[in-house]
Design a protein around this motif. Sequence first.
Motif, mmCIF file in Angstrom:
data_model
loop_
_atom_site.group_PDB
_atom_site.id
_atom_site.type_symbol
_atom_site.label_atom_id
_atom_site.label_comp_id
_atom_site.label_asym_id
_atom_site.label_seq_id
_atom_site.Cartn_x
_atom_site.Cartn_y
_atom_site.Cartn_z
ATOM 1 N N HIS A 211 0.821 -1.205 0.000
ATOM 2 C CA HIS A 211 0.000 0.000 0.000
ATOM 3 C C HIS A 211 0.857 1.259 0.000
ATOM 4 C CE1 HIS A 211 -4.047 -1.418 0.082
ATOM 5 N NE2 HIS A 211 -3.947 -2.065 1.229
ATOM 6 N N TYR A 212 1.953 1.241 0.753
ATOM 7 C CA TYR A 212 2.689 2.481 0.995
ATOM 8 C C TYR A 212 3.997 2.611 0.230
ATOM 9 C CZ TYR A 212 -0.675 2.990 4.739
ATOM 10 O OH TYR A 212 -1.839 3.109 5.442
ATOM 11 N N PHE A 213 4.494 1.537 -0.338
ATOM 12 C CA PHE A 213 5.802 1.605 -0.997
ATOM 13 C C PHE A 213 5.766 1.158 -2.450
ATOM 14 C CE2 PHE A 213 6.890 1.901 3.388
ATOM 15 C CZ PHE A 213 8.107 2.568 3.446
ATOM 16 N N TRP A 214 4.590 0.953 -3.036
ATOM 17 C CA TRP A 214 4.553 0.463 -4.409
ATOM 18 C C TRP A 214 5.172 1.472 -5.372
ATOM 19 C CZ3 TRP A 214 3.025 -4.464 -5.618
ATOM 20 C CH2 TRP A 214 3.097 -4.789 -6.985
ATOM 21 N N ASN A 215 5.054 2.752 -5.100
ATOM 22 C CA ASN A 215 5.645 3.742 -5.999
ATOM 23 C C ASN A 215 7.164 3.609 -6.042
ATOM 24 O OD1 ASN A 215 5.731 4.570 -3.310
ATOM 25 N ND2 ASN A 215 5.635 6.754 -3.802
ATOM 26 N N TYR A 216 7.788 3.357 -4.896
ATOM 27 C CA TYR A 216 9.235 3.156 -4.874
ATOM 28 C C TYR A 216 9.615 1.841 -5.561
ATOM 29 C CZ TYR A 216 9.696 7.077 -1.662
ATOM 30 O OH TYR A 216 9.679 8.327 -1.095
ATOM 31 N N HIS A 217 8.806 0.816 -5.339
ATOM 32 C CA HIS A 217 9.054 -0.468 -6.009
ATOM 33 C C HIS A 217 8.987 -0.302 -7.524
ATOM 34 C CE1 HIS A 217 8.603 -4.668 -7.192
ATOM 35 N NE2 HIS A 217 7.482 -4.341 -7.797
ATOM 36 N N ALA A 218 7.982 0.426 -7.999
ATOM 37 C CA ALA A 218 7.834 0.638 -9.434
ATOM 38 C C ALA A 218 9.015 1.421 -9.994
ATOM 39 C CB ALA A 218 6.522 1.369 -9.715
ATOM 40 N N ALA A 219 9.450 2.425 -9.238
ATOM 41 C CA ALA A 219 10.583 3.231 -9.696
ATOM 42 C C ALA A 219 11.846 2.383 -9.785
ATOM 43 C CB ALA A 219 10.793 4.415 -8.759
ATOM 44 N N ALA A 220 12.087 1.564 -8.761
ATOM 45 C CA ALA A 220 13.277 0.717 -8.765
ATOM 46 C C ALA A 220 13.210 -0.314 -9.879
ATOM 47 C CB ALA A 220 13.431 0.037 -7.410
ATOM 48 N N THR A 221 12.023 -0.895 -10.080
ATOM 49 C CA THR A 221 11.855 -1.897 -11.136
ATOM 50 C C THR A 221 12.075 -1.296 -12.516
ATOM 51 O OG1 THR A 221 10.275 -3.102 -9.745
ATOM 52 C CG2 THR A 221 10.260 -3.605 -12.092
ATOM 53 N N ALA A 222 11.702 -0.016 -12.659
ATOM 54 C CA ALA A 222 11.870 0.666 -13.943
ATOM 55 C C ALA A 222 13.299 1.123 -14.177
ATOM 56 C CB ALA A 222 10.920 1.851 -14.018
ATOM 57 N N GLY A 223 14.173 0.911 -13.200
ATOM 58 C CA GLY A 223 15.571 1.263 -13.369
ATOM 59 C C GLY A 223 15.933 2.674 -12.987
ATOM 60 N N GLN A 224 15.025 3.366 -12.281
ATOM 61 C CA GLN A 224 15.346 4.718 -11.842
ATOM 62 C C GLN A 224 16.476 4.686 -10.813
ATOM 63 O OE1 GLN A 224 12.039 7.203 -10.680
ATOM 64 N NE2 GLN A 224 10.678 6.313 -12.213
ATOM 65 N N ASP A 225 17.302 5.696 -10.841
ATOM 66 C CA ASP A 225 18.458 5.784 -9.945
ATOM 67 C C ASP A 225 18.019 6.423 -8.635
ATOM 68 O OD1 ASP A 225 20.969 5.718 -8.894
ATOM 69 O OD2 ASP A 225 21.664 7.515 -9.965
ATOM 70 N N LEU A 226 17.545 5.603 -7.704
ATOM 71 C CA LEU A 226 17.114 6.108 -6.409
ATOM 72 C C LEU A 226 18.330 6.300 -5.513
ATOM 73 C CD1 LEU A 226 13.984 3.820 -5.840
ATOM 74 C CD2 LEU A 226 14.061 6.124 -6.836
ATOM 75 N N GLN A 227 18.386 7.459 -4.852
ATOM 76 C CA GLN A 227 19.540 7.803 -4.040
ATOM 77 C C GLN A 227 19.161 7.889 -2.567
ATOM 78 O OE1 GLN A 227 22.726 8.197 -5.254
ATOM 79 N NE2 GLN A 227 21.884 7.543 -7.240
ATOM 80 N N GLY A 228 20.149 7.718 -1.690
ATOM 81 C CA GLY A 228 19.950 7.886 -0.258
ATOM 82 C C GLY A 228 18.914 6.932 0.291
ATOM 83 N N PRO A 229 18.085 7.412 1.204
ATOM 84 C CA PRO A 229 17.060 6.533 1.800
ATOM 85 C C PRO A 229 16.117 5.940 0.766
ATOM 86 C CG PRO A 229 17.265 8.580 3.048
ATOM 87 C CD PRO A 229 18.066 8.768 1.795
ATOM 88 N N GLU A 230 15.891 6.657 -0.327
ATOM 89 C CA GLU A 230 14.955 6.161 -1.336
ATOM 90 C C GLU A 230 15.439 4.861 -1.978
ATOM 91 O OE1 GLU A 230 13.981 9.185 -4.130
ATOM 92 O OE2 GLU A 230 12.598 10.188 -2.743
ATOM 93 N N ALA A 231 16.744 4.669 -2.004
ATOM 94 C CA ALA A 231 17.260 3.407 -2.550
ATOM 95 C C ALA A 231 16.775 2.229 -1.720
ATOM 96 C CB ALA A 231 18.785 3.455 -2.593
ATOM 97 N N ARG A 232 16.746 2.404 -0.398
ATOM 98 C CA ARG A 232 16.230 1.336 0.468
ATOM 99 C C ARG A 232 14.716 1.208 0.319
ATOM 100 N NH1 ARG A 232 17.331 -1.998 4.658
ATOM 101 N NH2 ARG A 232 15.911 -2.113 6.434
ATOM 102 N N TYR A 233 14.023 2.320 0.162
ATOM 103 C CA TYR A 233 12.579 2.248 -0.008
ATOM 104 C C TYR A 233 12.220 1.510 -1.294
ATOM 105 C CZ TYR A 233 12.878 6.002 3.461
ATOM 106 O OH TYR A 233 13.181 6.750 4.565
ATOM 107 N N GLY A 234 13.072 1.633 -2.303
ATOM 108 C CA GLY A 234 12.834 0.904 -3.547
ATOM 109 C C GLY A 234 12.908 -0.601 -3.373
ATOM 110 N N GLN A 235 13.585 -1.048 -2.304
ATOM 111 C CA GLN A 235 13.701 -2.480 -2.015
ATOM 112 C C GLN A 235 12.779 -2.912 -0.870
ATOM 113 O OE1 GLN A 235 15.524 -4.048 -4.207
ATOM 114 N NE2 GLN A 235 16.118 -2.049 -5.051
#
Length: 547
Positions: A211-235
């Motif tokens: 519910h709360y982290f699908w946007n980060y999952h989608a970004a990471a799956t799409a290959g976006q370069d997530l930095q800092g804490p967002e990199a962990r949120y992508g996982q």
Amino acid sequence: MAQRSVMVIGLDSATLELVRPWSDQGRLPNLARFLRRGAHGTLLSTLPAISPAAWSTFATGLNPGKTGIVDFCQVSAHSYQASFVSSSVVRGRQFWQIAGEQGVRGGILNVPVTYPPRPFNGFIITGLLSPGVNRQMASPPEVFDDLMEASPDYAVDVNVTADGVRDIKAVFLETTLKVIEARKQAALGLYRKHRPPLFVVAFTASDRICHYFWNYHAAATAGQDLQGPEARYGQAIRLVYEALDEAVGALAAEAGDQTDVLILSDHGAGPLLKGINLRKVLARAGLLVESRPSMLKGAIERFAKVAPMGLKSWIKAHLKGLTRRAASVVALSGIDFTRTRAYPSGDSAGIFVNLKGRQPQGTVAPGAEYETVRDEVIAAVEAVVDPETGKPVAAKVHRREEVWSGPALENLPDLIMEQREMLYDTRLINEARGDDIFYPLPQPTRTKLFHVGGHRREGLFLAMGPHIRRAETRNAQIADVPATVLALLGCEIPEDFDGRVLEEILTDDVQVPGRTAPPSATPAPEAELSEEERRAVEERLKGLGYI
């Protein structure tokens, strides 16, 4: 026949769309073993694919027309009021009660919508919608001491979606992982101490994180370069699945090779695109008439004076950011019922016809006029097209008798929308809503989370054990799971169960019992939540972002 043993592990909202690729990558070794060696397949949820409806069907083997449950907080067919669901209003006997009546001792942990607990031949610790962690959630009460001994940090759910100081995303993720560990320890401890032949445990973390982290999952799956804490949120979603995989492995090992282990989810998960305002759809079709602002203000003031505290708190939770402007407005205020023919019934995308002789201010005559209005609702909702995608929102708008059946049918919405792709939030009140049919979803901030992921009807089913063959399920539905569990235990199945035994996954030595047990769809126990319990449930659901 020697007593067989069955363990059932619920992974709320888990989906094969995530389990399969992560299993192939070696990240989920225990679930991968089920996929390789056992039975597996998708598991179709209820309509609507909402936890209270789905878990109630899982527990009873009955469709919502028999359980009477389609939402967290249901609007009555006979008024314009809403109330929380609980096991007190779920019709039907739970399958562990049925097994217990046939001599099979059970242990149940954290299955949603089981509070207040119903005594049976075994123990139960109730789950989602329990007011708190205390002896009232346990039957017999002394098993609560066993729970605390096994897992002193036990929590019913992750109840943090806002924090005034810290980064709420980091807090939520770490809390979620801790809740999984505490649930695992509770399950292991209770199972080791009591060794029930039937054991059921549900983990809800897989739902909350999506519910709360699908946007980060989608970004990471799409290959976006997530930095800092967002990199962990992508996982984050993967980290939760990995923790759940460890729990599955530990429980399956504890159960041993002579126990059949079944894993299921109540529904699947996926992204949300935007919200849809069904009230506006009906208003533009001339089926619903909204009140003028002055009338709405009067409705708010009258509601604040006469409504029970439980319902007022529920409305406050739904309004969240709007509470300063209309803190106690009822979800259906702002509707002129004297001129309205149909209105939304709750978060399930259900719609009631405002029927004479049923609703207090009914305008539609039973019979031909009722059917005409249902036809108009179907036409109006099925005609809605998302201008961004160019596609219809609805796959179909069903008349209630087309999808549900049973003695509770008359209490359920007259129609329900089944989404084509389930990309749309249909909650009645959302602080991002405006005057348009479609509206953008509120975006998470550093201190507050909002739903960015939703549900899908396709959940998962996995099974492995001495009486499970390597196979794929065929059109399996969530109501099939309790029937299959009873068959594995050698118990008779109630004649009114809606599910079938998944015979395609069972070995030849499992004899499928007849449907000779008494009907299950009996009236629910007569018991109401106290005012204190209602307030606690409201705060818990508010903390989860459900209302």
